[in-house]
Scaffold this motif. Structure first.
Motif, PDB file in Angstrom:
ATOM      1  N   SER A   1      12.983  -7.024   9.337  1.00 29.33           N
ATOM      2  CA  SER A   1      11.535  -7.061   9.572  1.00 29.33           C
ATOM      3  C   SER A   1      11.192  -6.531  10.956  1.00 29.33           C
ATOM      4  CB  SER A   1      11.006  -8.493   9.446  1.00 29.33           C
ATOM      5  OG  SER A   1      11.083  -8.930   8.123  1.00 29.33           O
TER       6      SER A   1
ATOM      7  N   LYS B   1      10.915  -2.219   5.346  1.00 27.26           N
ATOM      8  CA  LYS B   1       9.545  -2.491   4.897  1.00 27.26           C
ATOM      9  C   LYS B   1       9.542  -3.585   3.836  1.00 27.26           C
ATOM     10  CE  LYS B   1       5.427  -0.418   2.970  1.00 27.26           C
ATOM     11  NZ  LYS B   1       4.731   0.805   2.585  1.00 27.26           N
TER      12      LYS B   1
ATOM     13  N   THR C   1       7.485  -7.085   4.254  1.00 27.86           N
ATOM     14  CA  THR C   1       6.390  -7.460   3.356  1.00 27.86           C
ATOM     15  C   THR C   1       6.743  -8.639   2.458  1.00 27.86           C
ATOM     16  OG1 THR C   1       7.066  -5.775   1.756  1.00 27.86           O
ATOM     17  CG2 THR C   1       5.356  -5.169   3.346  1.00 27.86           C
TER      18      THR C   1
ATOM     19  N   ILE D   1      -3.488  -7.665   2.891  1.00 29.01           N
ATOM     20  CA  ILE D   1      -2.456  -6.781   3.449  1.00 29.01           C
ATOM     21  C   ILE D   1      -3.112  -5.484   3.916  1.00 29.01           C
ATOM     22  CG2 ILE D   1      -0.307  -5.523   2.982  1.00 29.01           C
ATOM     23  CD1 ILE D   1      -0.044  -8.605   2.935  1.00 29.01           C
TER      24      ILE D   1
ATOM     25  N   ASP E   1       0.918  -2.800   6.796  1.00 26.22           N
ATOM     26  CA  ASP E   1       1.562  -3.835   5.968  1.00 26.22           C
ATOM     27  C   ASP E   1       1.486  -5.225   6.596  1.00 26.22           C
ATOM     28  OD1 ASP E   1       2.387  -2.063   3.883  1.00 26.22           O
ATOM     29  OD2 ASP E   1       4.022  -1.399   5.181  1.00 26.22           O
ATOM     30  N   TYR E   2       0.778  -5.377   7.711  1.00 25.43           N
ATOM     31  CA  TYR E   2       0.570  -6.707   8.276  1.00 25.43           C
ATOM     32  C   TYR E   2      -0.409  -7.476   7.398  1.00 25.43           C
ATOM     33  CZ  TYR E   2       2.943  -6.241  12.765  1.00 25.43           C
ATOM     34  OH  TYR E   2       3.890  -6.117  13.741  1.00 25.43           O
ATOM     35  N   SER E   3      -0.252  -8.790   7.366  1.00 28.36           N
ATOM     36  CA  SER E   3      -1.175  -9.654   6.650  1.00 28.36           C
ATOM     37  C   SER E   3      -2.283 -10.080   7.612  1.00 28.36           C
ATOM     38  CB  SER E   3      -0.435 -10.887   6.125  1.00 28.36           C
ATOM     39  OG  SER E   3      -1.334 -11.775   5.520  1.00 28.36           O
TER      40      SER E   3
END
Length: 94
Positions: A2, A30, A34, A63, A68-70
């Motif tokens: 990560s 990735k 995720t 997302i 791809d960050y929350s």
């Protein structure tokens, strides 16, 4: 894995650099990034509930398609989306 994905994002978006890692490795990084489970804090739930009680439409744990960050919450305000990060990383620290 990560953290490699996070470094990739930093090099790409902040530094404009190309990461010279094999594509299969970047894909695995990735996937690892995720697949991490998100923790929703009580404060985040309270903030979302308050916004909803004021009549705003709010989506939680959205997302970001670019990184791809929350994102904790995204509120719809006058036809615009506003990202809301409630706790930052502090609620993950012991």
């Amino acid at each position: 894995m990560s953290q490699i994905h996070q470094a990739y994002l930093w090099f790409t978006f902040e530094q404009g650099q190309t990461v010279l890692l094999p594509k299969f490795l970047m894909k695995e990084c990735k996937i690892a990034f995720t697949s991490d489970q998100n923790t929703v804090s009580k404060l985040q739930k309270d903030v979302v509930a308050t916004l909803q009680s004021l009549g705003y439409r709010v989506n939680e744990e959205v997302i970001c398609t670019k990184t791809d960050y929350s994102i904790d919450a995204v509120a719809i305000l006058k036809n615009s989306e506003v990202a809301i990060e409630v706790d930052g990383p502090s609620h993950f620290i012991g």
